[in-house]
Motif scaffolding. Structure first.
Motif, PDB file in Angstrom:
ATOM      1  N   LEU A   1      33.239  29.207  47.206  1.00  0.00           N
ATOM      2  CA  LEU A   1      34.400  29.916  46.656  1.00  0.00           C
ATOM      3  C   LEU A   1      35.122  30.754  47.697  1.00  0.00           C
ATOM      4  CD1 LEU A   1      33.284  31.188  43.134  1.00  0.00           C
ATOM      5  CD2 LEU A   1      35.294  29.794  43.643  1.00  0.00           C
ATOM      6  N   GLU A   2      34.426  31.110  48.779  1.00  0.00           N
ATOM      7  CA  GLU A   2      35.031  31.918  49.841  1.00  0.00           C
ATOM      8  C   GLU A   2      35.635  33.198  49.284  1.00  0.00           C
ATOM      9  OE1 GLU A   2      37.737  29.410  51.999  1.00  0.00           O
ATOM     10  OE2 GLU A   2      36.196  27.931  52.449  1.00  0.00           O
ATOM     11  N   VAL A   3      34.855  33.914  48.482  1.00  0.00           N
ATOM     12  CA  VAL A   3      35.337  35.153  47.869  1.00  0.00           C
ATOM     13  C   VAL A   3      35.549  36.196  48.967  1.00  0.00           C
ATOM     14  CG1 VAL A   3      34.932  36.825  46.038  1.00  0.00           C
ATOM     15  CG2 VAL A   3      33.824  34.595  45.935  1.00  0.00           C
ATOM     16  N   PRO A   4      36.721  36.811  49.041  1.00  0.00           N
ATOM     17  CA  PRO A   4      36.936  37.799  50.096  1.00  0.00           C
ATOM     18  C   PRO A   4      36.193  39.102  49.817  1.00  0.00           C
ATOM     19  CG  PRO A   4      38.856  37.692  48.665  1.00  0.00           C
ATOM     20  CD  PRO A   4      37.929  36.592  48.221  1.00  0.00           C
ATOM     21  N   PRO A   5      35.666  39.757  50.846  1.00  0.00           N
ATOM     22  CA  PRO A   5      35.080  41.084  50.650  1.00  0.00           C
ATOM     23  C   PRO A   5      36.105  42.019  50.012  1.00  0.00           C
ATOM     24  CG  PRO A   5      34.581  40.253  52.847  1.00  0.00           C
ATOM     25  CD  PRO A   5      35.572  39.312  52.248  1.00  0.00           C
ATOM     26  N   GLY A   6      35.668  42.775  49.028  1.00  0.00           N
ATOM     27  CA  GLY A   6      36.586  43.649  48.315  1.00  0.00           C
ATOM     28  C   GLY A   6      37.422  42.919  47.276  1.00  0.00           C
ATOM     29  N   GLY A   7      37.155  41.629  47.093  1.00  0.00           N
ATOM     30  CA  GLY A   7      37.956  40.826  46.178  1.00  0.00           C
ATOM     31  C   GLY A   7      37.500  40.935  44.733  1.00  0.00           C
ATOM     32  N   ARG A   8      38.110  40.090  43.904  1.00  0.00           N
ATOM     33  CA  ARG A   8      37.827  40.080  42.469  1.00  0.00           C
ATOM     34  C   ARG A   8      37.326  38.702  42.062  1.00  0.00           C
ATOM     35  NH1 ARG A   8      43.313  43.221  40.383  1.00  0.00           N
ATOM     36  NH2 ARG A   8      42.734  45.276  41.198  1.00  0.00           N
ATOM     37  N   ALA A   9      36.151  38.676  41.433  1.00  0.00           N
ATOM     38  CA  ALA A   9      35.516  37.407  41.077  1.00  0.00           C
ATOM     39  C   ALA A   9      35.194  37.379  39.591  1.00  0.00           C
ATOM     40  CB  ALA A   9      34.240  37.216  41.890  1.00  0.00           C
ATOM     41  N   LEU A  10      35.436  36.233  38.976  1.00  0.00           N
ATOM     42  CA  LEU A  10      35.156  36.008  37.560  1.00  0.00           C
ATOM     43  C   LEU A  10      34.118  34.916  37.426  1.00  0.00           C
ATOM     44  CD1 LEU A  10      35.836  36.267  34.478  1.00  0.00           C
ATOM     45  CD2 LEU A  10      37.618  34.518  34.880  1.00  0.00           C
ATOM     46  N   ASP A  11      33.102  35.173  36.601  1.00  0.00           N
ATOM     47  CA  ASP A  11      32.143  34.147  36.198  1.00  0.00           C
ATOM     48  C   ASP A  11      32.483  33.781  34.758  1.00  0.00           C
ATOM     49  OD1 ASP A  11      30.024  32.488  35.723  1.00  0.00           O
ATOM     50  OD2 ASP A  11      28.462  33.937  36.213  1.00  0.00           O
ATOM     51  N   ALA A  12      33.166  32.640  34.579  1.00  0.00           N
ATOM     52  CA  ALA A  12      33.645  32.213  33.263  1.00  0.00           C
ATOM     53  C   ALA A  12      32.581  31.353  32.593  1.00  0.00           C
ATOM     54  CB  ALA A  12      34.947  31.421  33.408  1.00  0.00           C
ATOM     55  N   GLY A  13      32.160  31.760  31.383  1.00  0.00           N
ATOM     56  CA  GLY A  13      31.030  31.105  30.746  1.00  0.00           C
ATOM     57  C   GLY A  13      29.753  31.472  31.475  1.00  0.00           C
ATOM     58  N   CYS A  14      29.568  32.770  31.691  1.00  0.00           N
ATOM     59  CA  CYS A  14      28.530  33.255  32.609  1.00  0.00           C
ATOM     60  C   CYS A  14      27.118  33.069  32.089  1.00  0.00           C
ATOM     61  CB  CYS A  14      28.769  34.719  32.960  1.00  0.00           C
ATOM     62  SG  CYS A  14      28.565  35.874  31.567  1.00  0.00           S
ATOM     63  N   GLY A  15      26.931  32.882  30.775  1.00  0.00           N
ATOM     64  CA  GLY A  15      25.586  32.745  30.239  1.00  0.00           C
ATOM     65  C   GLY A  15      24.748  33.974  30.517  1.00  0.00           C
ATOM     66  N   SER A  16      23.587  33.775  31.125  1.00  0.00           N
ATOM     67  CA  SER A  16      22.697  34.895  31.452  1.00  0.00           C
ATOM     68  C   SER A  16      23.130  35.617  32.724  1.00  0.00           C
ATOM     69  CB  SER A  16      21.262  34.392  31.594  1.00  0.00           C
ATOM     70  OG  SER A  16      21.178  33.417  32.618  1.00  0.00           O
TER      71      SER A  16
ATOM     72  N   LEU B   1      27.826  36.955  43.293  1.00  0.00           N
ATOM     73  CA  LEU B   1      29.235  37.322  43.402  1.00  0.00           C
ATOM     74  C   LEU B   1      29.390  38.761  43.871  1.00  0.00           C
ATOM     75  CD1 LEU B   1      30.499  35.572  40.148  1.00  0.00           C
ATOM     76  CD2 LEU B   1      31.063  34.904  42.498  1.00  0.00           C
ATOM     77  N   ARG B   2      28.520  39.643  43.383  1.00  0.00           N
ATOM     78  CA  ARG B   2      28.563  41.041  43.835  1.00  0.00           C
ATOM     79  C   ARG B   2      28.290  41.133  45.330  1.00  0.00           C
ATOM     80  NH1 ARG B   2      31.231  44.969  43.271  1.00  0.00           N
ATOM     81  NH2 ARG B   2      30.965  44.877  41.013  1.00  0.00           N
ATOM     82  N   ALA B   3      27.310  40.378  45.807  1.00  0.00           N
ATOM     83  CA  ALA B   3      27.018  40.380  47.242  1.00  0.00           C
ATOM     84  C   ALA B   3      28.216  39.881  48.046  1.00  0.00           C
ATOM     85  CB  ALA B   3      25.791  39.519  47.528  1.00  0.00           C
ATOM     86  N   ALA B   4      28.951  38.920  47.490  1.00  0.00           N
ATOM     87  CA  ALA B   4      30.112  38.366  48.196  1.00  0.00           C
ATOM     88  C   ALA B   4      31.270  39.356  48.275  1.00  0.00           C
ATOM     89  CB  ALA B   4      30.563  37.073  47.509  1.00  0.00           C
ATOM     90  N   VAL B   5      31.546  40.049  47.170  1.00  0.00           N
ATOM     91  CA  VAL B   5      32.702  40.958  47.172  1.00  0.00           C
ATOM     92  C   VAL B   5      32.351  42.329  47.737  1.00  0.00           C
ATOM     93  CG1 VAL B   5      33.772  39.794  45.212  1.00  0.00           C
ATOM     94  CG2 VAL B   5      32.364  41.826  44.801  1.00  0.00           C
TER      95      VAL B   5
ATOM     96  N   GLY C   1      34.434  45.517  45.636  1.00  0.00           N
ATOM     97  CA  GLY C   1      35.014  44.428  44.858  1.00  0.00           C
ATOM     98  C   GLY C   1      34.780  44.582  43.367  1.00  0.00           C
ATOM     99  N   THR C   2      35.319  43.621  42.612  1.00  0.00           N
ATOM    100  CA  THR C   2      35.203  43.601  41.158  1.00  0.00           C
ATOM    101  C   THR C   2      34.561  42.289  40.728  1.00  0.00           C
ATOM    102  OG1 THR C   2      37.187  44.953  40.878  1.00  0.00           O
ATOM    103  CG2 THR C   2      36.509  43.638  38.987  1.00  0.00           C
ATOM    104  N   VAL C   3      33.576  42.388  39.849  1.00  0.00           N
ATOM    105  CA  VAL C   3      32.917  41.203  39.314  1.00  0.00           C
ATOM    106  C   VAL C   3      32.911  41.304  37.790  1.00  0.00           C
ATOM    107  CG1 VAL C   3      30.773  39.864  39.194  1.00  0.00           C
ATOM    108  CG2 VAL C   3      31.443  40.958  41.350  1.00  0.00           C
TER     109      VAL C   3
END
Length: 203
Positions: free
Chosen positions: A40-55, A62-66, A70-72
């Protein structure tokens, strides 16, 4: 609409019955999730969505990436799955929202990256779902449609045949993404995983 509503309810019940201990049944999937998040190449400080995240297995990744700035956000239709996420401590990594991924309570162009693990083939209207994910993604943002098994391996595990009308099949996916605001950049449908990465086209 009644048909879509009944399909949605069927999916919700399917996952509700399986929520407790979900990750213990698939203990070896985390490295595949990590590779999908990396793609996904999530940028540091970026915003990431897990759609249909389940557990919400992907939220710590994603938190480690942003990073801390950042926002998760994790969104799921099934309250029992979100309950499992809370029990696993995933609220420490991001917000958890009970909502339909095809009708997100989120602003336009909010996210740099969207992960949709095992989601798109469960949507009653996959094209509408892809369009909704495009709505909340900024131009140039990335979408990863992911499953830790490839389609053939997953079908074999469940005793099914591969279906020609599967939205994840290359012949269907490229046109579906193009029609809903995306450009397909990568497709890996091997035995080890299913990963399609798409880029949000300019509005």
């Amino acid at each position: 609409m009644a048909s879509i509503g009944s399909e949605r309810q069927h999916v919700r019940l399917f996952f509700a019955e399986r929520a407790t201990g979900w990750e213990t049944r698939y203990p070896d999937d985390t490295p595949a999730y990590a590779a999908a998040v990396e793609a996904l190449e999530v940028p540091p400080g970026g915003r990431a969505l897990d759609a249909g995240c389940g557990s919400a297995r992907a939220l710590p990744l994603l938190r480690a990436a942003v990073g801390p700035a950042g926002t998760v956000v994790g969104v799921d239709l099934t309250p029992e799955m979100l309950g499992e996420a809370v029990a696993l401590g995933r609220r420490a990594d991001g917000a958890l929202i009970e909502a339909d991924s095809a009708q997100l309570p989120l602003r336009d162009g909010t996210f740099d990256a969207v992960l949709a693990a095992g989601l798109v083939h469960h949507l009653p209207d996959p094209a509408a779902g892809l369009r909704e994910l495009a709505r909340v993604t900024r131009p140039g943002g990335r979408l990863a449609l992911f499953h830790p098994l490839g389609r053939a391996a997953l079908a074999a595990r469940r005793g099914h045949d591969l279906r020609a009308d599967d939205i994840r099949a290359e012949a269907r996916l490229g046109p579906a993404l193009s029609a809903t605001g995306w450009r397909l950049a990568l497709l890996d449908d091997s035995a080890e995983r299913y990963l399609a990465v798409a880029v949000r086209r300019p509005h």
